[in-house]
Design an enzyme around this catalytic site. Sequence first.
Site, PDB file in Angstrom:
ATOM      1  N   GLY A 142      50.368  33.290  34.598  1.00  0.00           N
ATOM      2  CA  GLY A 142      49.860  32.990  33.265  1.00  0.00           C
ATOM      3  C   GLY A 142      48.499  33.603  33.007  1.00  0.00           C
ATOM      4  N   SER A 146      50.888  39.906  34.388  1.00  0.00           N
ATOM      5  CA  SER A 146      52.327  40.218  34.360  1.00  0.00           C
ATOM      6  C   SER A 146      53.099  39.728  35.569  1.00  0.00           C
ATOM      7  CB  SER A 146      52.557  41.724  34.189  1.00  0.00           C
ATOM      8  OG  SER A 146      52.222  42.089  32.899  1.00  0.00           O
ATOM      9  N   ASP A 192      54.455  46.056  30.062  1.00  0.00           N
ATOM     10  CA  ASP A 192      54.369  45.383  31.364  1.00  0.00           C
ATOM     11  C   ASP A 192      55.480  45.855  32.303  1.00  0.00           C
ATOM     12  OD1 ASP A 192      52.463  44.067  29.937  1.00  0.00           O
ATOM     13  OD2 ASP A 192      53.569  42.185  29.760  1.00  0.00           O
TER      14      ASP A 192
HETATM   15  C1  GLA Z   1      51.773  41.012  26.690  1.00  0.00           C
HETATM   16  C2  GLA Z   1      53.094  41.690  26.382  1.00  0.00           C
HETATM   17  C3  GLA Z   1      52.913  43.213  26.324  1.00  0.00           C
HETATM   18  C4  GLA Z   1      51.776  43.587  25.377  1.00  0.00           C
HETATM   19  C5  GLA Z   1      50.520  42.764  25.689  1.00  0.00           C
HETATM   20  C6  GLA Z   1      49.444  42.970  24.674  1.00  0.00           C
HETATM   21  O1  GLA Z   1      51.341  41.360  27.996  1.00  0.00           O
HETATM   22  O2  GLA Z   1      54.049  41.376  27.359  1.00  0.00           O
HETATM   23  O3  GLA Z   1      54.126  43.817  25.916  1.00  0.00           O
HETATM   24  O4  GLA Z   1      52.165  43.450  24.042  1.00  0.00           O
HETATM   25  O5  GLA Z   1      50.800  41.380  25.745  1.00  0.00           O
HETATM   26  O6  GLA Z   1      48.962  44.273  24.736  1.00  0.00           O
END
Ligand code: GLA
Length: 409
Positions: A142, A146, A192
């Site tokens: 969180g 990622s 990500d």
């Molecule tokens: C999250 C989403 C990504 C991107 C970011 C903001 O990590 O999973 O796809 O949009 O936010 O840049």
Amino acid sequence: MTAGPGQLRELLDAFQARFPFDPAMHPADETVVVRSPGRVNLIGEHTDYNDGFVLPLAIDREILLAGRRRQDETVRVFSLNMGDESAFPVNGVAAPAAAGEGKPGPPGGWSRYVEGVVWALREAGFAVGGFDAALVGNIPQGGGLSSSAALEVGVAVLIKELFGLELDPVATARLCQRAENGYVGVQCGIMDQFTVALGRQGHALLLDCRTLEYHYVPLPAQHVRLVVADTGVRRALASSEYNTRRRQCEEGVALLRRHLPDIRALRDVAPHSFEQLRDRLPEVLARRCGHVIYENARVLAAAASLANDNFTACGQLMYASHKSLRDEYEVSCRELDEMVEIARSVPGVYGARMTGAGFGGCVVSLVRADAVDALVAAIEAEYPKRTGKTPAVHVVTPSAGAASLQVIW
Ligand code: GLA
């Protein structure tokens, strides 16, 4: 804390203890091991779902997975971190009607990501059978690094290896994004999953999120290091706010298209055309769109400055990105802002900004190699004073994307 041999040993021991080889159940006594990294985004925030540019890198914090095929159609996965096992039949995972429309998918924790990947692979026509797996990780959850994309891509690579699927890293990233959009119910962009699947040691990745063309940009460790500071703040609202920002960008495109009929996404709007039309948009939409349009330009400028070893210029772009995320896109929070200011006060820090979706999570700083210790000390001393919270500081290095590991038993 990087997953070293100790963590791998712990994983393999737990896997063997939980799912011992049984010739009646498993076609072969063969274990596949996969490593899947987290990621940090250097610059290019909330641009990926606007067909724009991003400059992230995979990091040396990761999830390790061990798995073995089964004769039947059951999937069993054990998480060492959670002390929790999830089991489901491969043909039993169906996307809930709400997912894919910006509404939350099925309730539940980490296992939704595993189910989502199985669902997305089967939806794409891949033959996926049952398997047993265990996993362990050291990516803060969180925190905007990622951990969920690392889990998704790790599971996809594990399944690919177990069943010999024809799946290259780009296709893997797309399928994992599909799992998150269509099954988990979060309308994330491709950044990500792409970074987790395609990271390269010692490099960041300049990605065009429309064409999926990418270039690796070296981050020479003798000159610069990356420090990731976790504010410890987690906002429950993050995913609904995220979906709201997406919708605002779409509304902005629809309004701008009245004057610029050829645009498909904010990516297509140049800063000078935007300035001529800014007043025609409602104030909030103008600020949201302005962030995305200028952020795209900052990403390209940052990649160019890194190519010239101009870390000062790259750092200034990172500060500008943070300011825009704070004031125009409004996805920062007080703790993130404090963390950026602490970093800015340390000589040898080139730049700092919030990283990931926002509303808490981490700040990434680009730091001269000899200033890392001073930055870590400043964060540990100052952040608790200013916020009453305890930071977690990670010095990270750019690492390779998800892949299977050769394990000598
Ligand atoms: C999250 C989403 C990504 C991107 C970011 C903001 O990590 O999973 O796809 O949009 O936010 O840049």
